[in-house]
Design a protein around this motif. Structure first.
Motif, PDB file in Angstrom:
ATOM      1  N   LEU A  29      15.518 -18.190  81.014  1.00 33.13           N
ATOM      2  CA  LEU A  29      16.748 -17.503  81.402  1.00 33.13           C
ATOM      3  C   LEU A  29      17.908 -18.481  81.353  1.00 33.13           C
ATOM      4  O   LEU A  29      17.845 -19.569  81.922  1.00 33.13           O
ATOM      5  N   MET A  30      18.987 -18.092  80.685  1.00 25.82           N
ATOM      6  CA  MET A  30      20.211 -18.893  80.619  1.00 25.82           C
ATOM      7  C   MET A  30      21.350 -18.065  81.209  1.00 25.82           C
ATOM      8  O   MET A  30      21.769 -17.064  80.620  1.00 25.82           O
ATOM      9  N   MET A  31      21.840 -18.473  82.381  1.00 28.20           N
ATOM     10  CA  MET A  31      22.909 -17.751  83.073  1.00 28.20           C
ATOM     11  C   MET A  31      24.268 -18.354  82.727  1.00 28.20           C
ATOM     12  O   MET A  31      24.370 -19.473  82.209  1.00 28.20           O
ATOM     13  N   ASN A  32      25.319 -17.617  83.036  1.00 28.84           N
ATOM     14  CA  ASN A  32      26.700 -18.055  82.797  1.00 28.84           C
ATOM     15  C   ASN A  32      26.901 -18.499  81.348  1.00 28.84           C
ATOM     16  O   ASN A  32      27.667 -19.418  81.055  1.00 28.84           O
ATOM     17  N   THR A  33      26.208 -17.805  80.459  1.00 32.09           N
ATOM     18  CA  THR A  33      26.200 -18.186  79.050  1.00 32.09           C
ATOM     19  C   THR A  33      26.518 -16.973  78.189  1.00 32.09           C
ATOM     20  O   THR A  33      25.898 -15.920  78.353  1.00 32.09           O
ATOM     21  N   GLN A  34      27.471 -17.139  77.275  1.00 29.19           N
ATOM     22  CA  GLN A  34      27.836 -16.034  76.389  1.00 29.19           C
ATOM     23  C   GLN A  34      27.558 -16.400  74.940  1.00 29.19           C
ATOM     24  O   GLN A  34      27.928 -17.487  74.478  1.00 29.19           O
ATOM     25  N   ALA A  35      26.874 -15.507  74.234  1.00 22.89           N
ATOM     26  CA  ALA A  35      26.676 -15.675  72.791  1.00 22.89           C
ATOM     27  C   ALA A  35      27.974 -15.298  72.099  1.00 22.89           C
ATOM     28  O   ALA A  35      28.425 -14.155  72.203  1.00 22.89           O
ATOM     29  N   VAL A  36      28.589 -16.260  71.415  1.00 21.81           N
ATOM     30  CA  VAL A  36      29.936 -16.040  70.896  1.00 21.81           C
ATOM     31  C   VAL A  36      30.011 -15.946  69.382  1.00 21.81           C
ATOM     32  O   VAL A  36      31.003 -15.456  68.844  1.00 21.81           O
ATOM     33  N   GLU A  37      28.975 -16.432  68.685  1.00 20.89           N
ATOM     34  CA  GLU A  37      29.052 -16.391  67.231  1.00 20.89           C
ATOM     35  C   GLU A  37      27.676 -16.431  66.613  1.00 20.89           C
ATOM     36  O   GLU A  37      26.820 -17.237  67.011  1.00 20.89           O
ATOM     37  N   ALA A  38      27.456 -15.555  65.626  1.00 27.07           N
ATOM     38  CA  ALA A  38      26.210 -15.563  64.871  1.00 27.07           C
ATOM     39  C   ALA A  38      26.381 -16.439  63.634  1.00 27.07           C
ATOM     40  O   ALA A  38      27.365 -16.315  62.902  1.00 27.07           O
ATOM     41  N   ILE A  39      25.429 -17.330  63.418  1.00 34.07           N
ATOM     42  CA  ILE A  39      25.393 -18.141  62.206  1.00 34.07           C
ATOM     43  C   ILE A  39      24.408 -17.463  61.262  1.00 34.07           C
ATOM     44  O   ILE A  39      23.236 -17.276  61.605  1.00 34.07           O
ATOM     45  N   MET A  40      24.885 -17.112  60.080  1.00 33.75           N
ATOM     46  CA  MET A  40      24.121 -16.251  59.198  1.00 33.75           C
ATOM     47  C   MET A  40      23.420 -17.008  58.079  1.00 33.75           C
ATOM     48  O   MET A  40      23.869 -18.064  57.619  1.00 33.75           O
ATOM     49  N   ASP A  41      22.306 -16.449  57.617  1.00 37.21           N
ATOM     50  CA  ASP A  41      21.614 -16.864  56.407  1.00 37.21           C
ATOM     51  C   ASP A  41      21.400 -15.589  55.597  1.00 37.21           C
ATOM     52  O   ASP A  41      20.434 -14.860  55.811  1.00 37.21           O
ATOM     53  N   GLY A  42      22.342 -15.313  54.721  1.00 42.74           N
ATOM     54  CA  GLY A  42      22.323 -14.035  54.023  1.00 42.74           C
ATOM     55  C   GLY A  42      22.618 -12.909  54.997  1.00 42.74           C
ATOM     56  O   GLY A  42      23.621 -12.943  55.709  1.00 42.74           O
ATOM     57  N   ASN A  43      21.721 -11.927  55.053  1.00 43.06           N
ATOM     58  CA  ASN A  43      21.925 -10.812  55.981  1.00 43.06           C
ATOM     59  C   ASN A  43      21.113 -10.963  57.264  1.00 43.06           C
ATOM     60  O   ASN A  43      20.902 -10.010  57.996  1.00 43.06           O
ATOM     61  N   LYS A  44      20.636 -12.189  57.522  1.00 48.02           N
ATOM     62  CA  LYS A  44      19.883 -12.467  58.741  1.00 48.02           C
ATOM     63  C   LYS A  44      20.665 -13.404  59.644  1.00 48.02           C
ATOM     64  O   LYS A  44      21.385 -14.291  59.182  1.00 48.02           O
ATOM     65  N   ILE A  45      20.496 -13.203  60.957  1.00 45.11           N
ATOM     66  CA  ILE A  45      21.066 -14.155  61.907  1.00 45.11           C
ATOM     67  C   ILE A  45      20.129 -15.355  61.985  1.00 45.11           C
ATOM     68  O   ILE A  45      18.944 -15.218  62.316  1.00 45.11           O
ATOM     69  N   LYS A  46      20.665 -16.512  61.653  1.00 46.57           N
ATOM     70  CA  LYS A  46      19.884 -17.748  61.709  1.00 46.57           C
ATOM     71  C   LYS A  46      19.877 -18.328  63.114  1.00 46.57           C
ATOM     72  O   LYS A  46      18.855 -18.789  63.619  1.00 46.57           O
ATOM     73  N   SER A  47      21.059 -18.289  63.758  1.00 48.87           N
ATOM     74  CA  SER A  47      21.179 -18.823  65.115  1.00 48.87           C
ATOM     75  C   SER A  47      22.399 -18.215  65.782  1.00 48.87           C
ATOM     76  O   SER A  47      23.245 -17.590  65.126  1.00 48.87           O
TER      77      SER A  47
END
Length: 640
Positions: free
Chosen positions: A159-177
């Protein structure tokens, strides 16, 4: 004022700084985050050295769940329990989303079909039962900690609290990270995973990945929806700010703050009721016809003003003498959102899918809350009703898996109010317990993706039966879909019988339907306590797991309520019908052996895991309940 012609009035408002130093829009980028520490002049007195803080960390998981509301909790727990190394990323200091102490919305589901629908089981019920054991005082802040405990006790879940996912790093049409900013530690995390599940409501990660989505209301023609506007528009249902009051036993004065917006109730629609105002007024809400996410802070300030304006009216207008001794005990500062982005999947659920009860071969969840479209103008349009209750369901509807993954981002799923559906469909399915069922479905699907090395669309095409069977085994209910698990050894049993019976039949425990529904009995019930259920096999079978589903009275709701109801529809305690103590025994080489005992059961789905044993019979000794005079079961399963 016509609902279609309503013109939103402009209001000046103060903007408050958010806890996360980014612009929450689909074009967010990690470049907007302070992650370059080269100018950081840290002098550590303890060591006498200068250093540059390390604030960049990369972590690897199999499944990343974004958003810790009811949907996200259920998705993460389902994923972890079914074998995937999982992370749950939550942007607030507490879990629960709208149900948390920050917002305090009732965790409703199909309970609006009063007395005719069985509430949600599975992970969301387990969470609510956990709260009934640990939070008898019904404290919302304690509920936050109950949810926290429920999540962190899972060994396969981070669990990671106080954390917002702000950007997807893509590899083609897949989210890499996913780039994630943790405000409390000033750390930029890079979360790598095979499958991403966006349960955040607003869906920033999915939007930054380029996942197709829409906002606003579809016109009638696109989906042939009766209750849609004639032409499409941008209106989205608003957020609400709640409060609660306390009887102080003496007259209490109230003076509104400087930012209060005067409220008079002049020309207000009759359905703008003040009933139960002591515990908050849900129609203190403000919507948007444009970018409702960008408007969030403007609307939050308005809502705080309207809340105090309405309370000023209650306290000082003279129309509510019963409020004389009341004082504000809690006021919300974080509005509870209803609508923003809706992602596009392989199927878009619409009004008639619900009202005509369409059967989906890929159904994985269900709902039944009314088509409850709130007035787009909210409190700024008081001449209209606060909500248009377009349609009240008499039975539950199905929700398909194809609406829970992205059409164009191949490893992205979602659950909650941001799934693939129309605005009118959202007006029903946005309810939290319904969202929780979606969450359990996608969390379970994620583990199938990882085990099979496939993507969500492949699950829909090739593994939907496996997904449905696992959901049912884990006590999620799917309408019109009895269980048929080929691995369940009770199917090969030659005989099942019980010590006593007052209703139902022992054979019902093997029929694949784990609740009484549509007027049909699918249970066995004993006559008194200390009852027994026994299964026999003609030749010995090796088992290591016995599972059963007991009675928790799914016609009665157990969610947190500010008014702590305890009647035919709501219970504020542990269900008395639930099985409390029991044991399981196996007949090995003609002799009975103890295989397991539980003295204080806390769940509807009860599991015994033990060393593999070759048995010709299994006996369940059912000792006691939490208060009911008889014991009721719905299912028994055995596995190798």
């Amino acid at each position: 004022m016509k609902r279609r012609d309503f013109f939103k009035k402009g209001t000046t408002a103060a903007l408050a700084a958010g806890v996360v130093p980014i612009i929450a829009s689909s074009c967010a980028t990690s470049k907007a985050i302070i992650d370059d520490r080269k100018k950081d002049k840290w002098y550590h007195l303890g060591t006498g050295k200068k250093a540059i803080p390390e604030r960049k960390i990369t972590k690897d998981f199999e499944v990343a769940v974004i958003g810790g509301g009811a949907a996200g909790i259920c998705a993460a727990v389902a994923s972890a329990r079914n074998g995937s190394k999982t992370v749950l990323v939550q942007d607030r200091p507490v879990l629960g989303g709208n149900a948390s102490s920050e917002m305090r919305v009732h965790l409703n589901g199909v309970n609006s079909i009063k007395g005719k629908a069985e509430r949600e089981t599975g992970i969301i019920e387990e969470l609510l039962l956990h709260n009934r054991f640990e939070n008898e005082q019904e404290s919302y802040p304690v509920f936050d900690h109950v949810m926290y405990d429920f999540v962190i006790r899972e060994p396969n879940l981070t669990l990671m609290m106080n954390t917002q996912a702000v950007e997807a790093i893509m590899d083609g049409n897949k989210i890499k990270s996913a780039k994630c900013w943790q405000a409390t530690t000033e750390t930029l995390f890079t979360i790598r995973a095979s499958i991403f599940i966006d349960c955040s409501g607003d869906g920033l990660l999915g939007a930054s990945a380029g996942a197709e989505y829409r906002t606003g209301r579809e016109g009638k023609a696109e989906f042939n929806e009766t209750y849609a506007p004639d032409e499409p528009d941008g209106w989205q249902m608003g957020a609400t700010l709640l409060m609660s009051s306390k009887d102080m036993g003496r007259p209490m004065q109230y003076s509104p703050p400087s930012y209060a917006i005067k409220y008079t109730h002049e020309d207000a629609h009759p359905r703008r009721s003040f009933k139960w105002f002591q515990d908050g007024i849900w129609w203190i809400e403000v919507g948007s016809k444009g970018d409702i996410i960008a408007d969030a802070e403007v609307n939050r300030h308005k809502l705080m003003g309207y809340l105090h304006g309405v309370w000023d009216y209650i306290k000082n207008s003279g129309n509510f003498p019963e409020a004389e001794n009341l004082a504000l005990d809690w006021v919300g500062s974080l509005p509870s959102r209803r609508e923003s982005r809706r992602f596009i999947g392989d199927y878009i659920v619409s009004e008639k899918d619900m009202t005509e009860h369409k059967h989906f071969n890929d159904a994985v969840a269900y709902g039944g809350w009314s088509l409850d479209e709130h007035n787009p103008g909210g409190i700024e349009n008081i001449s209209e009703p606060p909500s248009y209750f377009h349609y009240h369901f008499k039975k539950i509807y199905e929700f398909p898996f194809r609406s829970l993954y992205s059409k164009n981002v191949s490893n992205l799923m979602f659950a909650g109010r941001n799934v693939s559906q129309t605005h009118i469909a959202l007006s029903s399915s946005r309810i939290m317990a319904t969202c929780a069922l979606m969450g359990q479905a996608v969390g379970t699907a994620a583990t199938i993706c990882n085990k099979k090395g496939v993507l969500p669309r492949d699950v829909a095409k090739n593994y939907i039966l496996e997904l449905q069977e696992q959901l049912i085994r884990d006590d999620a209910f799917i309408p019109n879909r009895p269980a048929n698990d080929a691995n369940d050894l009770t199917k090969s049993a030659s005989l099942i019988f019980c010590s006593t019976t007052t209703s139902g039949d022992a054979k019902n425990l093997l029929n694949g339907i784990s609740r009484d529904i549509d007027g049909n009995i699918n249970h066995w019930q004993s006559d008194g306590l200390n009852a027994e259920v026994q299964l026999e096999w003609e030749t010995a079978v090796e088992i290591s797991t016995v599972e059963l589903k007991c009675d928790t009275n799914v016609k009665r709701n157990i969610m947190m309520r500010k008014d702590s109801k305890n009647d035919e529809l709501y219970g504020n305690h542990v269900p008395i019908e639930m099985l409390k103590s029991l044991s399981v025994h196996g007949r090995v080489n003609g002799k009975w052996q103890d295989l397991g005992t539980i003295e204080a059961n806390r769940t509807r789905l009860i599991k015994f895991n033990f060393k593999p044993s070759k048995v010709t019979a299994v006996k369940l000794k059912l000792k006691d309940t939490y208060g009911a005079k008889n014991i009721k079961l719905f299912e028994v399963r055995c596995y190798a």
